[in-house]
Design a protein around this motif. Sequence first.
Motif, PDB file in Angstrom:
ATOM      1  N   GLY A  72     -14.272 -27.070-127.365  1.00 11.02           N
ATOM      2  CA  GLY A  72     -14.036 -28.342-126.440  1.00 11.02           C
ATOM      3  C   GLY A  72     -12.478 -28.240-126.226  1.00 11.02           C
ATOM      4  N   THR A  73     -11.947 -29.667-125.548  1.00  5.64           N
ATOM      5  CA  THR A  73     -10.690 -29.389-125.094  1.00  5.64           C
ATOM      6  C   THR A  73      -9.806 -30.016-126.546  1.00  5.64           C
ATOM      7  N   GLY A  74      -8.546 -30.466-126.281  1.00  2.79           N
ATOM      8  CA  GLY A  74      -7.620 -30.911-127.390  1.00  2.79           C
ATOM      9  C   GLY A  74      -8.242 -32.221-128.000  1.00  2.79           C
ATOM     10  N   SER A  75      -8.987 -32.963-127.000  1.00  2.00           N
ATOM     11  CA  SER A  75      -9.568 -34.296-127.568  1.00  2.00           C
ATOM     12  C   SER A  75     -10.693 -33.961-128.429  1.00  2.00           C
ATOM     13  N   ALA A  76     -11.369 -32.744-128.438  1.00  2.00           N
ATOM     14  CA  ALA A  76     -12.617 -32.677-129.231  1.00  2.00           C
ATOM     15  C   ALA A  76     -11.880 -32.357-130.791  1.00  2.00           C
ATOM     16  N   TYR A  84       0.820 -42.653-125.288  1.00  4.29           N
ATOM     17  CA  TYR A  84      -0.322 -42.734-124.842  1.00  4.29           C
ATOM     18  C   TYR A  84      -1.284 -42.251-125.861  1.00  4.29           C
ATOM     19  N   PHE A  85      -1.238 -41.185-126.429  1.00  8.52           N
ATOM     20  CA  PHE A  85      -1.954 -40.458-127.438  1.00  8.52           C
ATOM     21  C   PHE A  85      -2.280 -41.097-128.661  1.00  8.52           C
ATOM     22  N   GLY A  86      -1.305 -41.941-129.172  1.00  5.19           N
ATOM     23  CA  GLY A  86      -1.344 -42.821-130.256  1.00  5.19           C
ATOM     24  C   GLY A  86      -2.346 -43.935-129.911  1.00  5.19           C
ATOM     25  N   GLY A  87      -2.586 -44.254-128.725  1.00  7.24           N
ATOM     26  CA  GLY A  87      -3.574 -45.388-128.249  1.00  7.24           C
ATOM     27  C   GLY A  87      -5.105 -44.640-128.361  1.00  7.24           C
ATOM     28  N   ARG A  88      -4.885 -43.385-128.082  1.00  5.17           N
ATOM     29  CA  ARG A  88      -6.173 -42.625-128.122  1.00  5.17           C
ATOM     30  C   ARG A  88      -6.646 -42.332-129.520  1.00  5.17           C
ATOM     31  N   MET A  89      -5.512 -42.183-130.384  1.00  7.53           N
ATOM     32  CA  MET A  89      -5.967 -41.992-131.775  1.00  7.53           C
ATOM     33  C   MET A  89      -6.819 -43.184-132.544  1.00  7.53           C
ATOM     34  N   GLU A 142       4.719 -36.171-128.258  1.00 13.49           N
ATOM     35  CA  GLU A 142       4.132 -37.075-127.350  1.00 13.49           C
ATOM     36  C   GLU A 142       4.364 -36.645-125.787  1.00 13.49           C
ATOM     37  N   THR A 143       3.295 -36.179-125.282  1.00 12.98           N
ATOM     38  CA  THR A 143       3.297 -35.659-124.018  1.00 12.98           C
ATOM     39  C   THR A 143       3.408 -36.824-122.871  1.00 12.98           C
ATOM     40  N   SER A 144       3.154 -37.884-123.304  1.00 18.44           N
ATOM     41  CA  SER A 144       3.206 -39.056-122.266  1.00 18.44           C
ATOM     42  C   SER A 144       4.794 -39.466-122.190  1.00 18.44           C
ATOM     43  N   ALA A 202      -1.672 -34.876-137.859  1.00 18.65           N
ATOM     44  CA  ALA A 202      -0.456 -34.752-136.509  1.00 18.65           C
ATOM     45  C   ALA A 202      -1.206 -34.361-135.536  1.00 18.65           C
ATOM     46  N   ASP A 203      -0.935 -34.829-134.550  1.00 21.16           N
ATOM     47  CA  ASP A 203      -1.453 -34.481-133.126  1.00 21.16           C
ATOM     48  C   ASP A 203      -0.224 -33.369-132.595  1.00 21.16           C
ATOM     49  N   CYS A 204      -0.495 -32.129-132.616  1.00 17.26           N
ATOM     50  CA  CYS A 204       0.359 -31.182-132.142  1.00 17.26           C
ATOM     51  C   CYS A 204      -0.020 -30.494-130.900  1.00 17.26           C
ATOM     52  N   VAL A 205      -0.917 -31.165-130.076  1.00 16.64           N
ATOM     53  CA  VAL A 205      -1.243 -30.621-128.794  1.00 16.64           C
ATOM     54  C   VAL A 205      -0.146 -29.833-127.966  1.00 16.64           C
ATOM     55  N   THR A 206       0.899 -30.471-127.853  1.00 17.11           N
ATOM     56  CA  THR A 206       1.912 -30.143-127.206  1.00 17.11           C
ATOM     57  C   THR A 206       3.311 -29.430-127.857  1.00 17.11           C
ATOM     58  N   SER A 207       2.914 -29.129-129.230  1.00 17.12           N
ATOM     59  CA  SER A 207       4.156 -28.644-130.183  1.00 17.12           C
ATOM     60  C   SER A 207       3.423 -27.035-130.188  1.00 17.12           C
ATOM     61  N   PRO A 262      -5.239 -25.427-126.419  1.00 15.54           N
ATOM     62  CA  PRO A 262      -5.037 -24.150-125.959  1.00 15.54           C
ATOM     63  C   PRO A 262      -4.182 -24.353-124.851  1.00 15.54           C
ATOM     64  N   GLN A 263      -4.124 -25.187-123.934  1.00 18.83           N
ATOM     65  CA  GLN A 263      -3.590 -25.029-122.686  1.00 18.83           C
ATOM     66  C   GLN A 263      -2.387 -25.470-122.667  1.00 18.83           C
ATOM     67  N   LYS A 264      -1.601 -26.032-123.586  1.00 16.20           N
ATOM     68  CA  LYS A 264      -0.285 -26.046-123.604  1.00 16.20           C
ATOM     69  C   LYS A 264       0.782 -25.083-123.718  1.00 16.20           C
ATOM     70  N   CYS A 265       1.198 -24.846-125.065  1.00 19.99           N
ATOM     71  CA  CYS A 265       2.208 -24.085-125.692  1.00 19.99           C
ATOM     72  C   CYS A 265       1.419 -22.490-125.668  1.00 19.99           C
TER      73      CYS A 265
HETATM   74  C1  LIG Z   1      -0.591 -35.140-127.122  1.00 19.92           C
HETATM   75  C2  LIG Z   1      -1.935 -34.855-126.644  1.00 19.92           C
HETATM   76  N1  LIG Z   1      -2.963 -35.153-127.527  1.00 19.92           N
HETATM   77  C3  LIG Z   1      -4.221 -35.104-127.091  1.00 19.92           C
HETATM   78  C4  LIG Z   1      -4.537 -34.447-125.706  1.00 19.92           C
HETATM   79  C5  LIG Z   1      -5.980 -34.261-125.397  1.00 19.92           C
HETATM   80  O1  LIG Z   1      -6.041 -33.258-124.964  1.00 19.92           O
HETATM   81  P1  LIG Z   1      -7.135 -32.833-123.935  1.00 19.92           P
HETATM   82  O2  LIG Z   1      -6.771 -33.399-122.644  1.00 19.92           O
HETATM   83  O3  LIG Z   1      -7.169 -31.397-123.638  1.00 19.92           O
HETATM   84  O4  LIG Z   1      -8.503 -33.207-124.397  1.00 19.92           O
HETATM   85  C6  LIG Z   1      -3.444 -34.241-124.930  1.00 19.92           C
HETATM   86  C7  LIG Z   1      -3.664 -33.783-123.456  1.00 19.92           C
HETATM   87  O5  LIG Z   1      -2.782 -33.806-122.673  1.00 19.92           O
HETATM   88  C8  LIG Z   1      -2.063 -34.492-125.670  1.00 19.92           C
HETATM   89  O6  LIG Z   1      -1.129 -34.121-124.693  1.00 19.92           O
END
Ligand SMILES: Cc1ncc(COP(=O)(O)O)c(C=O)c1O
Length: 404
Positions: free
Chosen positions: A83-87, A110-115, A160-162, A186-191, A211-214
């Motif tokens: 799945g994607t980063g959210s998975a 934004y992503f703290g809010g998703r957490m 924080e990508t946002s 730790a959210d390391c999606v963009t690091s 996988p789709q960032k760095c």
């Molecule tokens: C910091 C961060 N966390 C989580 C996600 C969620 O990843 P995805 O959109 O691949 O589900 C993203 C996606 O941009 C993100 O930037």
Amino acid sequence: MSDRAASSETAVSEPPTTDELTPPDRTLMGPGPSDVHPRVLRAMSTPLVGHLDPSFIEIMDEVQELLRYVFQTENRWTIPISGTGSASMEAAIGNLVEPGDTMLVPTNGYFGGRMASMARRAGGEVVTVDAPWGEPLEPSVVEAALTAHEPDVFGFVHAETSTGVRQPTVPALTEAAHDHGALVIADCVTSLGGVELRVDDWNIDVAYSGPQKCLSCPPGASPLTLSDRAMEKVLSRDSEPRSWYLDLSLLEGYWGKDRSYHHTAPVSNVYALREALRLIAQEGLETRWERHRHVAGALKAGVEGMGLEMNAPEEYWLPSLNAVVVPDGIDDGAVCATLLEEYDLEIAGGLGDLAGDIFRIGCMGYSARPKNVVYVVSALGTVLDSMGADVDPEGGVRAAREAL
Ligand SMILES: Cc1ncc(COP(=O)(O)O)c(C=O)c1O
């Protein structure tokens, strides 16, 4: 089938006349996905094997070993989640947070809010630690929130990508959380793979990424690592996690010693991830972090050289995601649309509290190349100039070239 039944059936509808796939050839300098390395694309188009084929089991071992290197961890529990980063994010939060647990999450993006949203769905109680969008968490504020709430889990966003903010002082945050008995996610999606990250040295209990960032890989198989301590909590839960698909105690059957069926792994995505991680191993992790700083540094020099301002100061600048202040009177959406239409170039505008205030320009993985930086600085300068902004496009390109 009887004649009557056959005659009552209507003819199937006409097939759609869909053309062969010809996606536009974009340069991806937004918040993700980033440009995919040609070797990764080639790996994706190699023949499929079964997800329990002995050759695939070997590939799984290799991917896990490579992931440990890129995360800088010796964690046994290091796997790609389908799945994607959210998975991978939901696997981390949904397994670690039990009904009745308290999770401390940040409000600075934004992503703290998703957490928070995921922790609530897992049955947890959410408490927050505050900082404005565009700023990192202050260790003293985190310490105060830990003292006030004594949470079971503390989550923070490393990159924080946002907002284009890199959370500095990670060891101070994990130390404070552990002193209060909380596990750290730790959210390391963009690091991961682009910005310095040391899971073991920094005492992070659970780190997830995409996988789709760095990593410059298509989305689909998302890295996750858990310490033994975190996994102990997961394996001693009183109730099952709400998601069957992301239940780590079940996924252990496939990614652990048994290698038994849980669900069909996204084979081509695992191939892609393997090649993306192999590219990092060949480049060397520290060299890669340095490349991101250097190439994104030229991007920063370029935007500043044309007269724009970065939203984050050097101290917590995030090389993989550059937040640039939108000049007065300029419509960020119109700029992004023009860049896409006329230059096949993707960048993004701001989100949430920073909507309309910043451009978000990614510089990740295979997109973090000198040619992309010169292109984005030149195109952005030209478009802003054409819209009446007070910028010096040539000055920008000159500054970027000099920094390169
Ligand atoms: C910091 C961060 N966390 C989580 C996600 C969620 O990843 P995805 O959109 O691949 O589900 C993203 C996606 O941009 C993100 O930037």
